[in-house]
Scaffold this motif. Structure first.
Motif, PDB file in Angstrom:
ATOM      1  N   ARG A   1       9.235  -2.984  -1.329  1.00 37.66           N
ATOM      2  CA  ARG A   1       9.845  -2.289  -2.260  1.00 37.66           C
ATOM      3  C   ARG A   1       9.857  -0.756  -1.889  1.00 37.66           C
ATOM      4  NH1 ARG A   1       8.385  -6.159  -6.054  1.00 37.66           N
ATOM      5  NH2 ARG A   1       9.916  -6.947  -7.238  1.00 37.66           N
ATOM      6  N   GLU A   2      11.086  -0.109  -2.048  1.00 39.95           N
ATOM      7  CA  GLU A   2      10.979   1.193  -1.450  1.00 39.95           C
ATOM      8  C   GLU A   2      10.840   2.087  -2.630  1.00 39.95           C
ATOM      9  OE1 GLU A   2      14.274   4.764   0.301  1.00 39.95           O
ATOM     10  OE2 GLU A   2      14.793   2.636   0.472  1.00 39.95           O
TER      11      GLU A   2
ATOM     12  N   ALA B   1       4.507   8.011  -9.399  1.00 44.14           N
ATOM     13  CA  ALA B   1       4.164   8.934  -8.189  1.00 44.14           C
ATOM     14  C   ALA B   1       3.236  10.074  -8.600  1.00 44.14           C
ATOM     15  CB  ALA B   1       5.402   9.199  -7.400  1.00 44.14           C
ATOM     16  N   TYR B   2       3.516  10.348  -9.715  1.00 46.52           N
ATOM     17  CA  TYR B   2       2.719  11.721 -10.239  1.00 46.52           C
ATOM     18  C   TYR B   2       1.213  11.077 -10.321  1.00 46.52           C
ATOM     19  CZ  TYR B   2      -0.052  15.021 -12.664  1.00 46.52           C
ATOM     20  OH  TYR B   2      -1.216  15.636 -12.890  1.00 46.52           O
ATOM     21  N   ALA B   3       0.883  10.071 -10.752  1.00 53.91           N
ATOM     22  CA  ALA B   3      -0.399   9.399 -11.125  1.00 53.91           C
ATOM     23  C   ALA B   3      -1.053   9.319  -9.621  1.00 53.91           C
ATOM     24  CB  ALA B   3      -0.370   8.072 -11.808  1.00 53.91           C
ATOM     25  N   LEU B   4      -0.332   8.641  -8.771  1.00 51.38           N
ATOM     26  CA  LEU B   4      -0.828   8.828  -7.307  1.00 51.38           C
ATOM     27  C   LEU B   4      -0.958  10.080  -6.630  1.00 51.38           C
ATOM     28  CD1 LEU B   4       1.672   5.896  -6.118  1.00 51.38           C
ATOM     29  CD2 LEU B   4      -0.771   5.734  -6.608  1.00 51.38           C
ATOM     30  N   TYR B   5      -0.207  10.946  -6.903  1.00 47.05           N
ATOM     31  CA  TYR B   5      -0.281  12.376  -6.391  1.00 47.05           C
ATOM     32  C   TYR B   5      -1.811  12.880  -6.867  1.00 47.05           C
ATOM     33  CZ  TYR B   5       0.600  17.250  -5.862  1.00 47.05           C
ATOM     34  OH  TYR B   5       0.313  18.693  -5.506  1.00 47.05           O
ATOM     35  N   LEU B   6      -2.095  12.801  -8.083  1.00 45.98           N
ATOM     36  CA  LEU B   6      -3.073  13.230  -8.757  1.00 45.98           C
ATOM     37  C   LEU B   6      -4.310  12.747  -8.297  1.00 45.98           C
ATOM     38  CD1 LEU B   6      -4.463  15.158 -10.968  1.00 45.98           C
ATOM     39  CD2 LEU B   6      -4.349  13.129 -12.723  1.00 45.98           C
ATOM     40  N   GLY B   7      -4.181  11.382  -7.912  1.00 47.36           N
ATOM     41  CA  GLY B   7      -5.286  10.884  -7.313  1.00 47.36           C
ATOM     42  C   GLY B   7      -5.694  11.323  -5.751  1.00 47.36           C
TER      43      GLY B   7
ATOM     44  N   GLU C   1      -3.999   1.740  -0.483  1.00 43.87           N
ATOM     45  CA  GLU C   1      -3.431   0.891   0.522  1.00 43.87           C
ATOM     46  C   GLU C   1      -2.067   1.445   1.245  1.00 43.87           C
ATOM     47  OE1 GLU C   1      -2.825  -2.907  -0.690  1.00 43.87           O
ATOM     48  OE2 GLU C   1      -5.028  -3.222  -1.514  1.00 43.87           O
ATOM     49  N   PRO C   2      -1.870   1.176   2.441  1.00 46.29           N
ATOM     50  CA  PRO C   2      -0.863   1.710   3.295  1.00 46.29           C
ATOM     51  C   PRO C   2       0.449   2.037   2.529  1.00 46.29           C
ATOM     52  CG  PRO C   2      -2.204   0.413   4.673  1.00 46.29           C
ATOM     53  CD  PRO C   2      -2.610   0.096   3.205  1.00 46.29           C
TER      54      PRO C   2
ATOM     55  N   TYR D   1       4.717   5.124  -0.015  1.00 46.16           N
ATOM     56  CA  TYR D   1       5.635   5.320  -1.133  1.00 46.16           C
ATOM     57  C   TYR D   1       5.285   6.736  -1.565  1.00 46.16           C
ATOM     58  CZ  TYR D   1       6.712   5.063  -6.056  1.00 46.16           C
ATOM     59  OH  TYR D   1       7.428   5.360  -7.286  1.00 46.16           O
ATOM     60  N   LEU D   2       4.046   7.100  -1.857  1.00 45.78           N
ATOM     61  CA  LEU D   2       3.516   8.452  -2.269  1.00 45.78           C
ATOM     62  C   LEU D   2       4.303   9.582  -1.396  1.00 45.78           C
ATOM     63  CD1 LEU D   2       2.099  10.564  -4.245  1.00 45.78           C
ATOM     64  CD2 LEU D   2       0.163  10.082  -2.880  1.00 45.78           C
ATOM     65  N   GLN D   3       3.994   9.325  -0.046  1.00 44.30           N
ATOM     66  CA  GLN D   3       4.630  10.385   0.949  1.00 44.30           C
ATOM     67  C   GLN D   3       6.122  10.687   0.749  1.00 44.30           C
ATOM     68  OE1 GLN D   3       2.274  12.303   1.768  1.00 44.30           O
ATOM     69  NE2 GLN D   3       0.963  10.630   1.227  1.00 44.30           N
ATOM     70  N   ARG D   4       6.720   9.269   0.431  1.00 40.51           N
ATOM     71  CA  ARG D   4       8.371   9.586   0.332  1.00 40.51           C
ATOM     72  C   ARG D   4       8.498  10.237  -0.879  1.00 40.51           C
ATOM     73  NH1 ARG D   4       7.791   3.911   1.513  1.00 40.51           N
ATOM     74  NH2 ARG D   4       8.310   3.319  -0.543  1.00 40.51           N
ATOM     75  N   MET D   5       7.832   9.960  -1.856  1.00 38.33           N
ATOM     76  CA  MET D   5       8.201  10.718  -3.288  1.00 38.33           C
ATOM     77  C   MET D   5       7.796  12.148  -3.090  1.00 38.33           C
ATOM     78  SD  MET D   5       9.284   8.243  -5.163  1.00 38.33           S
ATOM     79  CE  MET D   5       9.961   7.608  -3.550  1.00 38.33           C
TER      80      MET D   5
END
Length: 211
Positions: A148-149, A164-170, A180-181, A186-190
């Motif tokens: 999924r995109e 994505a914010y949670a991932l960014y905070l991490g 994982e890749p 996904y995070l970099q796209r966001m």
């Protein structure tokens, strides 16, 4: 009456700012050092919990970072960023909204407390346990993003903002190297979205985390 948001640099209040930026809704921001309950004590006169975000929209006062984007979608008719109840993925959409904070951000805040703000208490091992707990809680997202995109409906929604914010905070806390890749992609796209980039810079002058 303009929406007003109390915010700390890169903290959970960024979810509210990012949503407002994406939706093109005017707002006023009050930037503070983190944690404001210790470093800007007059904030307790606004929000006696001392937590951020704090948002005022007329008679509405809100404190929950994963709930504010949903409020904005419904209150301001921004359905292009949300799903309606008759959508087949509506349940999944709601689940990601609340998964973002209850499941993902919670262990990060404990890790931040023990690894940065209370490191002198000798609780580094506990902080490391919470880091591992957070990574384990990404299991469902790891699987979901394999093909999924976006999280739902093949388009950007507030579910992406919250998760994505949670991932960014991490990533901000130095945990992102273990993603994982497909999750990192996904995070970099966001993060490439202009709305994200504008929100991420707000309050930089009050950076107290040191990363």
């Amino acid at each position: 009456m303009t929406i007003k948001v109390w915010h700390c640099y890169k903290a959970r209040s960024m979810r509210a700012l990012w949503a407002l930026e994406e939706m093109g809704i005017e707002y006023e921001v009050v930037s503070m050092p983190f944690p404001p309950r210790f470093l800007q004590k007059d904030f307790l006169e606004v929000n006696d919990l001392g937590t951020i975000p704090y948002m005022i929209d007329g008679e509405t006062h809100m404190t929950e970072s994963s709930g504010i984007p949903l409020y904005l979608v419904e209150r301001y008719g921004k359905q292009e960023f949300g799903l309606k109840p008759d959508h087949p993925e509506y349940g999944d959409y709601l689940n990601w909204l609340f998964h973002s904070d209850a499941t993902l951000t919670f262990p990060q805040t404990i890790f931040l407390r023990y690894s940065r703000f209370e490191s002198d208490r000798g609780l580094g091992e506990a902080g490391e346990d919470y880091r591992k707990w957070y990574l384990k809680r990404l299991t469902r997202l790891n699987r979901h993003l394999l093909d999924r995109e976006f999280l739902v409906d093949k388009r950007f929604t507030i579910a992406d903002i919250d998760i994505a914010y949670a991932l960014y905070l991490g990533e901000y806390l130095g945990i992102g190297s273990d993603y994982e890749p497909q999750v990192d992609d996904y995070l970099q796209r966001m993060k490439a979205r202009p709305g994200f980039q504008r929100a991420a810079m707000v309050g930089e002058e009050h950076n107290t985390v040191g990363v």
